[in-house]
Write an enzyme that holds these catalytic residues in place. Structure first.
Site, PDB file in Angstrom:
ATOM      1  N   ASN A 105      32.151  92.392 -62.800  1.00  0.00           N
ATOM      2  CA  ASN A 105      31.585  92.536 -64.150  1.00  0.00           C
ATOM      3  C   ASN A 105      30.660  91.349 -64.410  1.00  0.00           C
ATOM      4  O   ASN A 105      31.120  90.251 -64.702  1.00  0.00           O
ATOM      5  CB  ASN A 105      32.728  92.576 -65.173  1.00  0.00           C
ATOM      6  CG  ASN A 105      32.215  92.658 -66.607  1.00  0.00           C
ATOM      7  OD1 ASN A 105      31.032  92.917 -66.832  1.00  0.00           O
ATOM      8  ND2 ASN A 105      33.091  92.429 -67.571  1.00  0.00           N
ATOM      9  N   TRP A 106      29.377  91.600 -64.282  1.00  0.00           N
ATOM     10  CA  TRP A 106      28.402  90.512 -64.438  1.00  0.00           C
ATOM     11  C   TRP A 106      28.210  90.101 -65.899  1.00  0.00           C
ATOM     12  O   TRP A 106      27.533  89.118 -66.182  1.00  0.00           O
ATOM     13  CB  TRP A 106      27.040  90.939 -63.868  1.00  0.00           C
ATOM     14  CG  TRP A 106      26.991  91.038 -62.377  1.00  0.00           C
ATOM     15  CD1 TRP A 106      28.008  90.779 -61.488  1.00  0.00           C
ATOM     16  CD2 TRP A 106      25.852  91.418 -61.589  1.00  0.00           C
ATOM     17  NE1 TRP A 106      27.565  90.976 -60.201  1.00  0.00           N
ATOM     18  CE2 TRP A 106      26.253  91.369 -60.230  1.00  0.00           C
ATOM     19  CE3 TRP A 106      24.549  91.795 -61.889  1.00  0.00           C
ATOM     20  CZ2 TRP A 106      25.370  91.679 -59.187  1.00  0.00           C
ATOM     21  CZ3 TRP A 106      23.674  92.104 -60.858  1.00  0.00           C
ATOM     22  CH2 TRP A 106      24.081  92.044 -59.521  1.00  0.00           C
ATOM     23  N   LYS A 107      28.741  90.882 -66.832  1.00  0.00           N
ATOM     24  CA  LYS A 107      28.535  90.608 -68.260  1.00  0.00           C
ATOM     25  C   LYS A 107      27.020  90.486 -68.530  1.00  0.00           C
ATOM     26  O   LYS A 107      26.254  91.230 -67.936  1.00  0.00           O
ATOM     27  CB  LYS A 107      29.350  89.387 -68.680  1.00  0.00           C
ATOM     28  CG  LYS A 107      30.828  89.546 -68.247  1.00  0.00           C
ATOM     29  CD  LYS A 107      31.770  88.574 -68.848  1.00  0.00           C
ATOM     30  CE  LYS A 107      33.186  88.875 -68.345  1.00  0.00           C
ATOM     31  NZ  LYS A 107      34.212  88.036 -68.931  1.00  0.00           N
ATOM     32  N   GLY A 149      35.051  88.534 -63.454  1.00  0.00           N
ATOM     33  CA  GLY A 149      33.922  88.210 -64.323  1.00  0.00           C
ATOM     34  C   GLY A 149      33.125  87.054 -63.741  1.00  0.00           C
ATOM     35  O   GLY A 149      32.280  87.241 -62.862  1.00  0.00           O
ATOM     36  N   GLY A 150      33.412  85.848 -64.201  1.00  0.00           N
ATOM     37  CA  GLY A 150      32.644  84.657 -63.816  1.00  0.00           C
ATOM     38  C   GLY A 150      32.415  84.537 -62.316  1.00  0.00           C
ATOM     39  O   GLY A 150      31.284  84.287 -61.868  1.00  0.00           O
ATOM     40  N   GLU A 175      44.087  93.219 -68.755  1.00  0.00           N
ATOM     41  CA  GLU A 175      43.272  92.027 -68.926  1.00  0.00           C
ATOM     42  C   GLU A 175      43.773  91.229 -70.128  1.00  0.00           C
ATOM     43  O   GLU A 175      43.302  91.445 -71.258  1.00  0.00           O
ATOM     44  CB  GLU A 175      41.821  92.436 -69.195  1.00  0.00           C
ATOM     45  CG  GLU A 175      41.182  93.148 -68.035  1.00  0.00           C
ATOM     46  CD  GLU A 175      39.757  92.681 -67.878  1.00  0.00           C
ATOM     47  OE1 GLU A 175      39.451  92.183 -66.801  1.00  0.00           O
ATOM     48  OE2 GLU A 175      38.988  92.766 -68.838  1.00  0.00           O
ATOM     49  N   SER A 209      40.052  85.601 -65.023  1.00  0.00           N
ATOM     50  CA  SER A 209      39.944  84.328 -64.283  1.00  0.00           C
ATOM     51  C   SER A 209      40.393  84.393 -62.824  1.00  0.00           C
ATOM     52  O   SER A 209      40.889  83.404 -62.289  1.00  0.00           O
ATOM     53  CB  SER A 209      40.703  83.215 -65.022  1.00  0.00           C
ATOM     54  OG  SER A 209      40.062  82.912 -66.239  1.00  0.00           O
ATOM     55  N   GLY A 228      38.101  84.322 -68.863  1.00  0.00           N
ATOM     56  CA  GLY A 228      37.155  83.216 -69.055  1.00  0.00           C
ATOM     57  C   GLY A 228      37.815  81.860 -69.267  1.00  0.00           C
ATOM     58  O   GLY A 228      37.141  80.885 -69.588  1.00  0.00           O
ATOM     59  N   HIS A 286      36.352  96.790 -73.059  1.00  0.00           N
ATOM     60  CA  HIS A 286      36.518  95.379 -72.675  1.00  0.00           C
ATOM     61  C   HIS A 286      36.800  94.549 -73.927  1.00  0.00           C
ATOM     62  O   HIS A 286      36.232  94.813 -74.991  1.00  0.00           O
ATOM     63  CB  HIS A 286      35.261  94.877 -71.959  1.00  0.00           C
ATOM     64  CG  HIS A 286      35.479  93.553 -71.296  1.00  0.00           C
ATOM     65  ND1 HIS A 286      35.513  92.374 -72.010  1.00  0.00           N
ATOM     66  CD2 HIS A 286      35.729  93.217 -70.005  1.00  0.00           C
ATOM     67  CE1 HIS A 286      35.753  91.371 -71.169  1.00  0.00           C
ATOM     68  NE2 HIS A 286      35.888  91.865 -69.951  1.00  0.00           N
ATOM     69  N   GLU A 294      35.806  91.768 -74.841  1.00  0.00           N
ATOM     70  CA  GLU A 294      34.625  91.136 -75.447  1.00  0.00           C
ATOM     71  C   GLU A 294      33.888  92.120 -76.345  1.00  0.00           C
ATOM     72  O   GLU A 294      33.223  91.729 -77.305  1.00  0.00           O
ATOM     73  CB  GLU A 294      33.719  90.567 -74.335  1.00  0.00           C
ATOM     74  CG  GLU A 294      34.348  89.327 -73.709  1.00  0.00           C
ATOM     75  CD  GLU A 294      33.846  88.979 -72.325  1.00  0.00           C
ATOM     76  OE1 GLU A 294      32.858  89.565 -71.857  1.00  0.00           O
ATOM     77  OE2 GLU A 294      34.482  88.105 -71.692  1.00  0.00           O
TER      78      GLU A 294
HETATM   79  P1  PGA Z   1      36.670  86.335 -65.956  1.00  0.00           P
HETATM   80  O1  PGA Z   1      36.353  87.713 -66.674  1.00  0.00           O
HETATM   81  O2  PGA Z   1      36.970  86.673 -64.512  1.00  0.00           O
HETATM   82  O3  PGA Z   1      35.432  85.518 -66.118  1.00  0.00           O
HETATM   83  O4  PGA Z   1      37.869  85.761 -66.638  1.00  0.00           O
HETATM   84  C1  PGA Z   1      37.187  88.780 -66.446  1.00  0.00           C
HETATM   85  C2  PGA Z   1      36.912  89.884 -67.387  1.00  0.00           C
HETATM   86  O5  PGA Z   1      36.052  89.825 -68.242  1.00  0.00           O
HETATM   87  O6  PGA Z   1      37.591  90.850 -67.284  1.00  0.00           O
END
Ligand code: PGA
Length: 238
Positions: free
Chosen positions: A8-10, A218-219, A155, A197, A161, A86, A88
């Site tokens: 997930n590149w966001k 994500g990151g 999640e 994470s 994050g 998600h 976010e």
């Molecule tokens: P993250 O993001 O790996 O940066 O914690 C995960 C996610 O958004 O599901």
């Protein structure tokens, strides 16, 4: 069965050129790349082994919905998967009802949803993890008629994050609870993954468990070295 790894590149990267370079560097069997939607159509011609996913969807077919993207548009751009609900997006105002409509639209167009569920730190401390998961699952499943496959990502919001993932034990407990809740929806073939994470250092602790069928990254998904290590772990634990 192979593990599902979702990148997930966001809202990254900031240019098409960087998106193309990153997709080339990550491309692998068993990987779903979820870039910002405006890069989907270009990346479809770049990736040879990965599948593509969208990070969001709108539930209407077409019309006066400024800024939204329809299921048909996402599919036409190469998406096969859609991340729905998600945290976010929920934090920006997406309700369980909206998530349900998005699940319906995703399934109706033959796309595979990656439904994200998880509790906040306060809910966790109050012992409400499983109650939150059940509410989120029930709200989404109300809109999932017919036989379908979907991915459900546990999640925990407190882990996303933060740099520190949940313990695998907590993820397993949550996935067992989710598996139980899905028992009420026998027409849904669900696969459970973890997100929050995960990186090259922590991936093995999750993928070593058969009950954890993959991860949403994500990151770390923006870093080819991290992703190569994650994909190697997925192969070892396939
Ligand atoms: P993250 O993001 O790996 O940066 O914690 C995960 C996610 O958004 O599901």
């Amino acid at each position: 069965m192979g593990k599902h790894i979702i990148a997930n590149w966001k809202m990254n990267p900031s240019s098409m050129a960087d998106a193309i370079a990153l997709a080339r560097a990550l491309d692998a069997e068993g990987l779903v790349i979820a870039p910002p939607a405006l890069y989907l159509a270009s990346l479809r011609d770049i990736v040879k082994k990965s599948a593509l996913g969208a990070q969001n969807i709108f539930w209407e077919e077409e019309g006066a919905y400024t800024g939204e993207l329809s299921p048909a548009q996402l599919k036409d751009s190469g998406a096969q998967y859609v991340i729905v609900g998600h945290s976010e997006r929920r934090a920006l105002g997406e309700t369980n009802e909206m998530v349900g409509k998005k699940i319906h639209a995703t399934l109706a167009h033959g796309l595979t949803p990656i439904l994200c569920v998880g509790e906040t730190a306060d809910e966790r401390e109050a012992g409400q993890r499983d109650m939150v998961l059940k509410n989120e699952v029930d709200a989404a499943m109300k809109h999932a008629q017919g036989e379908h496959q979907m991915i459900i990502a546990y999640e925990p919001i407190w882990a996303i994050g933060s740099g520190t993932p949940s313990t695998p034990e907590n993820a397993l407990e949550a996935i067992r609870a989710l598996t139980g809740f899905l028992g009420s929806y026998p027409h849904i073939g669900a696969t459970f993954i973890y997100g929050g994470s995960v990186d090259a250092k922590t991936i093995d602790a999750f993928l070593a468990h058969d009950e954890i069928a993959g991860v949403l990254v994500g990151g770390a998904s923006l870093d080819p070295e991290e992703m190569h290590a994650i994909m190697e772990s997925a192969k070892r634990h396939a």
